[in-house]
Enzyme design. Structure first.
Site, PDB file in Angstrom:
ATOM      1  N   THR A  43      41.138  72.996  11.128  1.00  0.00           N
ATOM      2  CA  THR A  43      42.044  73.124  12.037  1.00  0.00           C
ATOM      3  C   THR A  43      42.779  74.524  11.974  1.00  0.00           C
ATOM      4  OG1 THR A  43      44.039  72.200  11.094  1.00  0.00           O
ATOM      5  CG2 THR A  43      42.577  70.616  12.330  1.00  0.00           C
ATOM      6  N   GLU A 104      37.741  67.075  12.720  1.00  0.00           N
ATOM      7  CA  GLU A 104      38.668  68.290  12.117  1.00  0.00           C
ATOM      8  C   GLU A 104      39.454  67.685  11.100  1.00  0.00           C
ATOM      9  OE1 GLU A 104      39.348  71.319  13.398  1.00  0.00           O
ATOM     10  OE2 GLU A 104      38.429  71.176  15.374  1.00  0.00           O
ATOM     11  N   ASP A 161      34.333  77.999   9.537  1.00  0.00           N
ATOM     12  CA  ASP A 161      34.957  76.695   9.096  1.00  0.00           C
ATOM     13  C   ASP A 161      33.872  75.702   8.799  1.00  0.00           C
ATOM     14  OD1 ASP A 161      34.910  76.791  12.026  1.00  0.00           O
ATOM     15  OD2 ASP A 161      35.524  74.799  11.847  1.00  0.00           O
TER      16      ASP A 161
END
Ligand SMILES: [Zn+2]
Length: 256
Positions: A43, A104, A161
């Site tokens: 996140t 997430e 990510d």
């Protein structure tokens, strides 16, 4: 006379949907889940900010994993589309929001310091929870291991990510994603005999294992970004986007 109560019951339950009369008595046996991919993200913020961002529109995900404990926030129903993947591609499929579940993970990602970029580690307990969640989703939707991916795999030109500290090896050990056997990697290294293959070879191999990558044979920035994404996953100790022998051996050791 026997059918009357049944009819009354179906009217009661089914209601009157615009005058349509649905008959559920003839069901097909041939159907499957619409969920084909699971995408893992971080996140880049703490829990409070992550919750605010994911609740209030613009972006969303099906699940949010806090840094501690075994609680999992279920923020969007799996049957609904969440907005987490954006412009994305994997194994020739594009715009994966429609066909994926987004997870997430609360993690700050990276900080750029005068001494270089530092990344926040993932607590082992958080990964335990993630693995349990992935197994649960995979069992219910039949997601193929090759389709459990990171955001950086499906959008390597835009995203990094879940980053190089995300322990993909643990997902590999849990049988959730394809993982190269160390003995096979050593064997492929011997076969390469010290010769680093050309850029076109790397581009072909990266496409074979799922990535969207240029095929023009030039080592441009876009190609380096894809090599970096692959290295963050399978050889995180060095993820500089440089084609090298070990990266080639890892690619060769992965199945289609
Ligand atoms: Zn992401």
């Amino acid at each position: 006379m026997k059918t009357l109560p049944l009819l009354a019951l179906s009217l009661l339950l089914g209601g009157c949907a615009g005058g349509l009369r649905f008959d559920d008595s003839q069901r097909s046996v041939d159907h499957g889940s619409r969920v084909e991919f699971i995408v893992v993200h971080y996140t880049s913020s703490d829990l409070d900010e992550s919750l605010r961002t994911l609740k209030n529109g613009g972006v969303s995900a099906h699940y949010l994993l806090p840094a501690e404990g075994d609680k999992v926030y279920r923020m969007v129903d799996e049957q609904r589309r969440a907005w987490h993947a954006g412009d994305s591609q994997w194994r020739g499929r594009t715009w994966l929001n429609a066909s994926s579940i987004g997870i997430e993970i609360v993690n700050r990602g990276y900080t750029d310091t005068p001494h270089g970029r530092t990344w926040q580690p993932y607590p082992p307990a958080q990964i335990d929870t993630l693995i349990a969640l992935l197994k649960d989703i995979q069992a219910r939707h039949g997601v193929a291991p090759i389709n459990i991916v990171g955001h950086s795999d499906i959008a390597p030109q835009r995203k990094v990510d879940p980053g190089p500290l995300f322990p993909w090896a643990r997902l590999g050990a849990a049988g959730l994603i394809p993982w190269p056997e160390p003995a096979t990697v050593q064997e492929r290294l011997r076969q390469l005999d010290g010769q680093v293959p050309g850029t076109a070879w790397f581009q072909h191999q990266l496409a074979r294992v799922g990535y969207a990558v240029p095929q023009h044979g030039e080592l441009d920035q876009a190609t380096r970004n894809v090599i970096t994404a692959f290295q963050m996953k399978y050889r995180p100790a060095r993820h500089d986007g440089q084609p090298d022998l070990h990266t080639a051996a890892l690619l060769l050791a992965l199945p289609d």
